[in-house]
Design a protein around this motif. Structure first.
Motif, PDB file in Angstrom:
ATOM      1  N   LEU A 203       0.824  -1.210   0.000  1.00 38.17           N
ATOM      2  CA  LEU A 203       0.000   0.000   0.000  1.00 38.17           C
ATOM      3  C   LEU A 203       0.857   1.258   0.000  1.00 38.17           C
ATOM      4  O   LEU A 203       0.613   2.203  -0.766  1.00 38.17           O
ATOM      5  CB  LEU A 203      -0.912  -0.022   1.228  1.00 38.17           C
ATOM      6  CG  LEU A 203      -1.945   1.094   1.390  1.00 38.17           C
ATOM      7  CD1 LEU A 203      -2.906   1.111   0.208  1.00 38.17           C
ATOM      8  CD2 LEU A 203      -2.709   0.924   2.692  1.00 38.17           C
ATOM      9  N   ASN A 204       1.892   1.265   0.825  1.00 32.51           N
ATOM     10  CA  ASN A 204       2.720   2.446   0.961  1.00 32.51           C
ATOM     11  C   ASN A 204       3.556   2.708  -0.291  1.00 32.51           C
ATOM     12  O   ASN A 204       3.966   3.846  -0.553  1.00 32.51           O
ATOM     13  CB  ASN A 204       3.641   2.299   2.170  1.00 32.51           C
ATOM     14  CG  ASN A 204       4.039   3.624   2.771  1.00 32.51           C
ATOM     15  OD1 ASN A 204       3.222   4.526   2.885  1.00 32.51           O
ATOM     16  ND2 ASN A 204       5.295   3.739   3.171  1.00 32.51           N
ATOM     17  N   SER A 205       3.815   1.667  -1.065  1.00 27.79           N
ATOM     18  CA  SER A 205       4.629   1.833  -2.269  1.00 27.79           C
ATOM     19  C   SER A 205       3.837   2.418  -3.431  1.00 27.79           C
ATOM     20  O   SER A 205       4.404   2.686  -4.491  1.00 27.79           O
ATOM     21  CB  SER A 205       5.223   0.485  -2.689  1.00 27.79           C
ATOM     22  OG  SER A 205       4.201  -0.444  -3.006  1.00 27.79           O
ATOM     23  N   LEU A 206       2.541   2.630  -3.217  1.00 28.46           N
ATOM     24  CA  LEU A 206       1.703   3.221  -4.263  1.00 28.46           C
ATOM     25  C   LEU A 206       1.663   4.738  -4.141  1.00 28.46           C
ATOM     26  O   LEU A 206       0.659   5.357  -4.455  1.00 28.46           O
ATOM     27  CB  LEU A 206       0.282   2.644  -4.194  1.00 28.46           C
ATOM     28  CG  LEU A 206       0.179   1.169  -4.545  1.00 28.46           C
ATOM     29  CD1 LEU A 206      -1.217   0.641  -4.236  1.00 28.46           C
ATOM     30  CD2 LEU A 206       0.519   0.938  -6.007  1.00 28.46           C
ATOM     31  N   GLY A 207       2.735   5.347  -3.664  1.00 27.87           N
ATOM     32  CA  GLY A 207       2.834   6.802  -3.625  1.00 27.87           C
ATOM     33  C   GLY A 207       1.860   7.443  -2.662  1.00 27.87           C
ATOM     34  O   GLY A 207       0.739   7.764  -3.017  1.00 27.87           O
ATOM     35  N   GLY A 208       2.266   7.635  -1.417  1.00 32.32           N
ATOM     36  CA  GLY A 208       1.392   8.281  -0.443  1.00 32.32           C
ATOM     37  C   GLY A 208       0.223   7.422  -0.022  1.00 32.32           C
ATOM     38  O   GLY A 208      -0.892   7.925   0.154  1.00 32.32           O
ATOM     39  N   GLY A 209       0.461   6.123   0.136  1.00 29.70           N
ATOM     40  CA  GLY A 209      -0.611   5.243   0.597  1.00 29.70           C
ATOM     41  C   GLY A 209      -1.745   5.080  -0.389  1.00 29.70           C
ATOM     42  O   GLY A 209      -2.867   4.761  -0.003  1.00 29.70           O
ATOM     43  N   GLY A 210      -1.470   5.278  -1.669  1.00 28.04           N
ATOM     44  CA  GLY A 210      -2.495   5.111  -2.685  1.00 28.04           C
ATOM     45  C   GLY A 210      -3.317   6.344  -2.971  1.00 28.04           C
ATOM     46  O   GLY A 210      -4.285   6.283  -3.724  1.00 28.04           O
ATOM     47  N   GLN A 211      -2.949   7.490  -2.381  1.00 28.65           N
ATOM     48  CA  GLN A 211      -3.666   8.739  -2.622  1.00 28.65           C
ATOM     49  C   GLN A 211      -2.980   9.543  -3.728  1.00 28.65           C
ATOM     50  O   GLN A 211      -1.757   9.586  -3.821  1.00 28.65           O
ATOM     51  CB  GLN A 211      -3.722   9.575  -1.349  1.00 28.65           C
ATOM     52  CG  GLN A 211      -4.574   8.967  -0.251  1.00 28.65           C
ATOM     53  CD  GLN A 211      -6.039   8.883  -0.628  1.00 28.65           C
ATOM     54  OE1 GLN A 211      -6.593   9.795  -1.242  1.00 28.65           O
ATOM     55  NE2 GLN A 211      -6.664   7.775  -0.253  1.00 28.65           N
ATOM     56  N   LEU A 212      -3.796  10.169  -4.578  1.00 26.07           N
ATOM     57  CA  LEU A 212      -3.240  10.977  -5.668  1.00 26.07           C
ATOM     58  C   LEU A 212      -2.404  12.123  -5.105  1.00 26.07           C
ATOM     59  O   LEU A 212      -1.308  12.404  -5.592  1.00 26.07           O
ATOM     60  CB  LEU A 212      -4.374  11.520  -6.550  1.00 26.07           C
ATOM     61  CG  LEU A 212      -3.944  12.383  -7.738  1.00 26.07           C
ATOM     62  CD1 LEU A 212      -3.053  11.588  -8.682  1.00 26.07           C
ATOM     63  CD2 LEU A 212      -5.175  12.915  -8.486  1.00 26.07           C
ATOM     64  N   ASP A 213      -2.926  12.792  -4.077  1.00 30.55           N
ATOM     65  CA  ASP A 213      -2.152  13.811  -3.377  1.00 30.55           C
ATOM     66  C   ASP A 213      -1.349  13.117  -2.285  1.00 30.55           C
ATOM     67  O   ASP A 213      -1.901  12.684  -1.270  1.00 30.55           O
ATOM     68  CB  ASP A 213      -3.090  14.860  -2.770  1.00 30.55           C
ATOM     69  CG  ASP A 213      -2.335  15.974  -2.040  1.00 30.55           C
ATOM     70  OD1 ASP A 213      -1.088  15.942  -2.062  1.00 30.55           O
ATOM     71  OD2 ASP A 213      -2.994  16.861  -1.469  1.00 30.55           O
ATOM     72  N   SER A 214      -0.044  12.978  -2.514  1.00 32.98           N
ATOM     73  CA  SER A 214       0.777  12.177  -1.609  1.00 32.98           C
ATOM     74  C   SER A 214       1.159  12.917  -0.330  1.00 32.98           C
ATOM     75  O   SER A 214       1.800  12.336   0.547  1.00 32.98           O
ATOM     76  CB  SER A 214       2.061  11.727  -2.325  1.00 32.98           C
ATOM     77  OG  SER A 214       2.859  12.850  -2.675  1.00 32.98           O
ATOM     78  N   LYS A 215       0.771  14.190  -0.196  1.00 33.28           N
ATOM     79  CA  LYS A 215       1.211  14.985   0.953  1.00 33.28           C
ATOM     80  C   LYS A 215       0.740  14.370   2.264  1.00 33.28           C
ATOM     81  O   LYS A 215       1.521  14.270   3.225  1.00 33.28           O
ATOM     82  CB  LYS A 215       0.698  16.417   0.829  1.00 33.28           C
ATOM     83  CG  LYS A 215       1.153  17.328   1.959  1.00 33.28           C
ATOM     84  CD  LYS A 215       0.678  18.759   1.769  1.00 33.28           C
ATOM     85  CE  LYS A 215       1.142  19.657   2.910  1.00 33.28           C
ATOM     86  NZ  LYS A 215       0.685  21.061   2.731  1.00 33.28           N
TER      87      LYS A 215
END
Length: 293
Positions: free
Chosen positions: A29-41
């Motif tokens: 999950l974490n490897s999908l850039g920010g826990g899978g969220q488009l906004d990784s902030k």
């Protein structure tokens, strides 16, 4: 004697599948850039809270494990993984970043508990000549979780050819698998019930006091052998935030993010399985040391 749930091998394999379901799915999950969220902030801020708390409670978790035992220490740790994945699902609907960041901090505490208990089991349960083999089994099973999690994300999001936040079905699958790992933790035996095939009990060192445990951990940082390992500790995880958020999350679609992670994780199954069996077993045979929890 056949299969025994109270055997060291069965307990190590059980911990392997627990980590398959919890940290393994978290890694996917974490490897999908920010826990899978488009906004990784938000995901990145949650990771700051997570690893800050992880570093602190990694030093303190030994005393907690000595009081609670492996079953409850691992169970509590696993439950925090479910909370963190649930907070990302919640974020899909509420955009409540504070909850996700707080869940990341709580996960840091839980991860410290889980990995401390895991390390104690890996060192205490196998005989010296079996440690490399048991560690190899564990890491192969654990890393298979991250690969399977990436396969799941790839399959569910196969038709998503642009960068988007993960949908609810993906998060629900991850939460369900983490919950399974949490329940498996309840089946772990107390160390006093674990025995080798000849009936010998595993060796358990007397538990120090809480203060004595913390002082002993702090004294490790005065040992030059510990200090020279710190650069290796840093280098082993330093690149993850860049690899997963800056590169994978920013330049690839949701589908190809998962595919990248499959190719990243699969070689670990080939390397991390047999390598510890060869190297650590040789070291253990050459220089035996007493084991304990």
């Amino acid at each position: 004697m056949g299969f025994r749930w109270t055997s060291p091998l069965a307990q190590v394999i059980a911990v392997g599948f627990i980590c398959f379901c919890c940290p393994g799915m978290f890694n996917a999950l974490n490897s999908l850039g920010g826990g899978g969220q488009l906004d990784s902030k938000v995901g990145q801020n949650a990771n700051v809270a997570l690893y800050t708390c992880f570093a602190i409670f990694g030093l303190l978790a030994g005393a907690i494990h000595n009081k609670l035992g492996p079953k409850w220490t691992i169970f509590i740790g696993c439950a925090t993984y479910v909370l963190y994945a649930g907070s990302l699902l919640c974020y899909n609907h509420t955009q409540n970043g504070a909850f996700t960041i707080a869940a990341g901090g709580i996960l840091g505490v839980g991860a410290g508990l889980l990995w401390t208990a895991q390390g104690a089991i890996m060192m205490a349960y196998p005989r010296e000549h079996d440690k490399g083999k048991f560690i190899g089994y564990f890491w192969a099973i654990f890393n298979a979780g991250a690969v399977l999690g990436s396969v799941i994300a790839f399959a569910i999001n196969y038709n998503v050819t642009e960068a988007k936040s993960l949908g609810d079905p993906t998060y629900i699958v991850f939460i369900s698998l983490m919950a399974v790992g949490t329940l498996i933790a309840l089946s772990l035996c107390p160390p006093t019930a674990v025995s080798h095939s000849n009936g010998d009990k595993i060796q358990i060192q007397p538990f120090p006091t809480w203060s004595g445990e913390v002082i002993a951990v702090m004294k490790l940082f005065l040992d030059w052998r510990m200090l020279v390992l710190i650069p290796m500790f840093l280098s082993s995880n330093w690149f993850y935030s860049y690899q997963f958020s800056t590169v994978n999350g920013a330049y690839f679609s949701t589908r190809t993010q998962s595919l990248n992670n499959i190719f990243t994780g699969s070689p670990r199954l080939v390397v991390l399985g047999p390598l510890p069996v060869f190297s650590i077993t040789r070291v253990s045979t050459a220089r035996p040391v007493p084991s304990g929890v």
